[in-house]
Design an enzyme around this catalytic site. Structure first.
Site, short mmCIF file in Angstrom:
data_model
loop_
_atom_site.label_atom_id
_atom_site.label_comp_id
_atom_site.label_asym_id
_atom_site.label_seq_id
_atom_site.Cartn_x
_atom_site.Cartn_y
_atom_site.Cartn_z
N SER A 244 0.96 -1.11 0.00
CA SER A 244 -0.08 -0.23 -0.07
C SER A 244 0.86 1.35 -0.05
O SER A 244 1.58 1.47 -1.02
CB SER A 244 -0.82 -0.06 1.29
OG SER A 244 -1.98 0.79 0.88
N ASP A 462 -8.79 -4.11 -6.00
CA ASP A 462 -8.21 -3.43 -4.85
C ASP A 462 -9.02 -2.32 -4.63
O ASP A 462 -9.01 -1.39 -5.74
CB ASP A 462 -6.74 -3.07 -5.03
CG ASP A 462 -5.90 -2.57 -3.85
OD1 ASP A 462 -6.48 -1.80 -3.12
OD2 ASP A 462 -4.95 -3.30 -3.47
N HIS A 492 -7.61 -5.42 -0.66
CA HIS A 492 -6.58 -4.53 -0.56
C HIS A 492 -5.31 -5.48 -0.52
O HIS A 492 -4.83 -5.93 0.80
CB HIS A 492 -6.86 -3.58 0.38
CG HIS A 492 -5.50 -2.37 0.48
ND1 HIS A 492 -5.22 -1.72 -0.65
CD2 HIS A 492 -4.75 -1.83 1.52
CE1 HIS A 492 -4.18 -1.01 -0.39
NE2 HIS A 492 -4.16 -0.81 0.95
#
Length: 523
Positions: A244, A462, A492
Site C-alpha cells: 500500500s 483493490d 487490498h
C-alpha cells in the site's frame, strides 16, 4: 475526516476482528561495516527527492550496534513472544544535519532459519498507512510470511512519528470522539465552518505534540532512514516488501538509492502520478468498484444497490442512528463502517449484516466496523495511527485544495461514486487545511534508472490502491525496473490473500531471484 488509509489487508482484517490495528540481520551483521555509506540530501534539505550522492555519515550512526532483546508491550499492543526480538536504531532528526540531534526508531525482527551462504540477508517490511506500526503488525501476521524465513531475517519498524518511534498523538480520546460527530460532507455554512475549524484545531494539536519532529516525518526522511537501517543491519542491498503506502515509500527509496535496491516487492501499488485530488479520485473509483463487486455477489444491481446505500446515508445524515453502546451512528461513521469490510472479500458478509441492521434503524454493527477502522477499542481509547498518517501525508502533500475549489470538483466526485464521492471530495480540502507545515511535493519522484527489477503486484479489485496505479508505478520506475504481476482478485493487497499463483511467484522471486515475466496474470 473521511480519508481512507493506504493500509495492508492484514491491518484491515485485524481491525475488523477488533484486534490491534522488511529484514533483520544475523548477530554478526550489526557492526555497520556492510554496504555503502548513506548520503545527505544533495540539495541540503531533508525533503529533497534528488538521488543521493555519496557523502559519508558519522560513524556514530553507521557503526552503531543494535541491542536486540525481548520486546516490550507497546501502548496499543501486547508484546510479541516466541522468536521476536526488538531494538532501537538512532537516526538523525534532520537529515540535512546528520551530526545533529537524533531520534530512536523501534525495530522488530525474527531471525532466518538459514545461516551462512543460505541466508540472503534482511527483508524489511512496511505495511502502509502512512502511520502503520510495523512493530505490532509483523509479529501479528508472521505466519503469513513464514516461508520467507528460509532465506531472510524478517524485520519491520515503526517509522519516525509512528508508534514506538516518537509516535505523535494530536488530541485526546474525548476530542477524537467529539470530532466524529462532525459532518464531513457539510451541507450548511455552519457545518462547513465547524468542519474546517476542526481541521485547524487538529493541525495545532499535532504541531504542539510533535514539536521539531513535525517538519521531519516525510516519506523522503523515512526512505533515508531505511538506507541507514540497511547499513547497520549489515546488508549490501536493500531487500524490501512494501504494501500500500509502503509501495510509495519503496519507490522513493529506489529513486534515492537505485544502486542499493536488492529484491523488492510492491504489493497493492499506489499511483505515484496522482496528486492529492487524483489520489482521492482514485480511491473513490476503487471503493466504488469494490462496492459494485460486493453488490453483484449478493445478487443486487450495483447501480440500484449503491443508490439504496446513498439514500440510507442521507437519512443517517439527517437523523443519526442509535446504537447499543449509547453513541450515535453519524453519516461519517456509517461510511467508515462500510469502507472497512471492502478491504477484504472475506469480510463482505459482515457488511451485509451491518447494512441490514442499519436499514432497520440500528447502527450498532456499522459503528463496530467504524471503530475497527478508527482503531478504537472497547474502552474508548484510540490508537495513534490516524494522527501519524495526517502529519506524514500533509508534510508530503504540497497541494492544498480550497473549499471553493472542492465545491467545483464535487459533481465529478459524485459521478465517480454516489456513495464515497462526497466524502473523499470534501476530504481534499479538509485534510491539510490550515496545516502548520508546508508540503514538499505534488507527486513523489520514483524514477529509478539502474535499479534491479522490482516486482509490482496489482489486484484488479483493490479498493484503496486501484489496479491502474501498478502500471503507473511501473512506467515511472523506468524501463526494465518495474515488473508487473496482475491478480484478478478482491481486497487490498494480493500476497497471502489466497492466490497460490501470486504467493508462488513472489516467493520464487524473493527466495530464488526468479523474476516473473512482465505482464503475468494470476486469475
Amino acid at each position: 475526516m473521511a480519508r481512507f488509509t493506504w493500509w495492508t489487508v492484514l491491518g484491515a482484517a485485524a481491525a475488523l476482528l477488533v484486534a490491534g490495528c522488511g529484514g533483520g540481520s544475523s548477530d554478526g551483521g550489526e557492526d555497520g561495516k556492510g554496504g555503502s555509506a548513506d548520503a545527505r540530501p544533495s540539495d541540503g534539505s531533508s525533503g529533497s527527492t534528488a538521488p543521493a550522492t555519496a557523502v559519508a555519515l558519522p560513524a556514530a550512526l553507521t557503526g552503531q550496534k543494535l541491542d536486540w532483546g525481548r520486546c516490550k508491550a507497546a501502548a496499543d499492543s501486547a508484546a510479541p513472544g516466541g522468536d521476536w526480538q526488538c531494538a532501537t536504531l538512532k537516526v538523525p532528526l534532520d537529515w540535512s544535519k546528520p551530526d545533529g540531534d537524533t531520534i530512536g526508531l523501534a525495530l522488530v525482527r525474527t531471525k532466518s532459519r538459514a545461516s551462512g551462504t543460505d541466508r540472503t540477508g534482511s527483508l524489511l517490511f512496511n505495511f502502509g498507512g502512512p502511520g502503520g506500526s510495523g512493530v505490532s503488525t509483523l509479529p501479528s501476521f508472521g505466519s503469513t510470511f513464514s516461508s520467507l524465513r528460509e532465506r531472510y531475517d524478517l524485520v519491520s519498524w515503526d517509522p519516525r512519528g509512528v508508534g514506538a518511534s516518537e509516535g505523535i498523538r494530536c488530541r485526546s480520546d474525548k476530542d477524537i470522539q467529539t470530532a466524529e460527530s462532525l459532518d464531513s460532507t457539510p451541507d450548511t455554512p455552519a457545518e462547513e465552518q465547524a468542519y474546517f475549524r476542526d481541521a485547524t484545531d487538529l493541525g495545532k494539536g499535532c504541531e504542539k505534540a510533535a514539536g521539531a519532529l513535525m517538519a521531519h516525518v516525510s516519506t523522503t526522511d523515512t526512505a533515508r532512514d531505511m538506507d541507514l537501517m540497511r547499513q547497520v543491519l549489515g546488508d549490501p542491498k536493500m531487500h524490501y516488501f512494501g504494501i500500500s503506502y509502503g509501495t510509495e515509500l519503496g519507490g522513493v527509496y529506489a529513486h534515492l538509492f537505485p544502486k542499493n535496491v536488492g529484491r523488492a516487492v510492491f504489493d497493492a501499488v499506489a499511483d505515484p502520478s496522482a496528486d492529492a485530488v487524483g489520489h482521492a479520485q482514485n480511491q473513490a473509483r476503487g471503493f466504488q468498484r469494490a462496492l459494485d463487486d460486493y453488490l453483484e455477489s449478493t445478487g443486487q444491481d450495483p447501480q440500484k444497490g449503491s443508490r439504496k446505500i446513498a439514500d440510507l446515508l442521507d437519512r443517517i445524515d439527517a437523523t443519526p442512528l442509535p446504537t447499543s453502546d449509547g453513541r450515535k451512528l453519524t453519516q461519517t461513521l456509517a461510511v467508515t463502517g462500510i469502507v472497512l469490510p471492502l478491504y477484504s472479500e472475506s469480510s463482505w458478509p459482515s457488511l451485509t449484516s451491518a447494512l441490514k441492521s442499519a436499514e432497520s434503524g440500528d447502527g450498532s454493527e456499522l459503528l463496530t466496523l467504524a471503530d475497527g477502522f478508527n482503531d478504537r477499542d472497547a474502552s474508548g481509547h484510540y490508537g495513534t495511527g490516524a494522527h501519524s498518517q495526517r502529519v506524514i501525508a500533509c508534510l508530503d502533500d504540497k497541494q492544498r485544495p480550497t473549499a471553493e475549489g472542492t465545491r467545483k470538483l464535487l459533481p465529478e466526485f459524485e459521478k465517480i461514486s454516489p456513495v464515497f464521492g462526497d466524502f473523499l471530495g470534501w476530504d481534499t480540502a479538509g485534510w491539510c487545511h490550515d496545516w502548520p507545515v508546508a508540503g514538499q511535493y505534488d507527486t513523489p519522484e520514483v524514477s529509478a534508472a539502474g535499479a534491479a527489477p522490482i516486482l509490482l503486484v496489482g489486484n484488479t479489485g483493490d479498493p484503496a490502491t486501484p489496479y491502474e496505479g501498478a502500471r503507473k508505478m511501473a512506467d515511472e520506475l523506468g524501463k526494465g525496473v518495474g515488473v508487473l504481476l496482475t491478480w484478478k482478485g478482491e481486497g487490498h493487497g494480493a500476497y497471502g490473500s489466497g492466490s497460490t499463483c501470486v504467493d508462488s511467484a513472489v516467493n520464487a522471486y524473493l527466495l530464488k531471484g526468479t523474476v516473473p515475466k512482465d505482464g503475468k496474470v494470476c486469475s
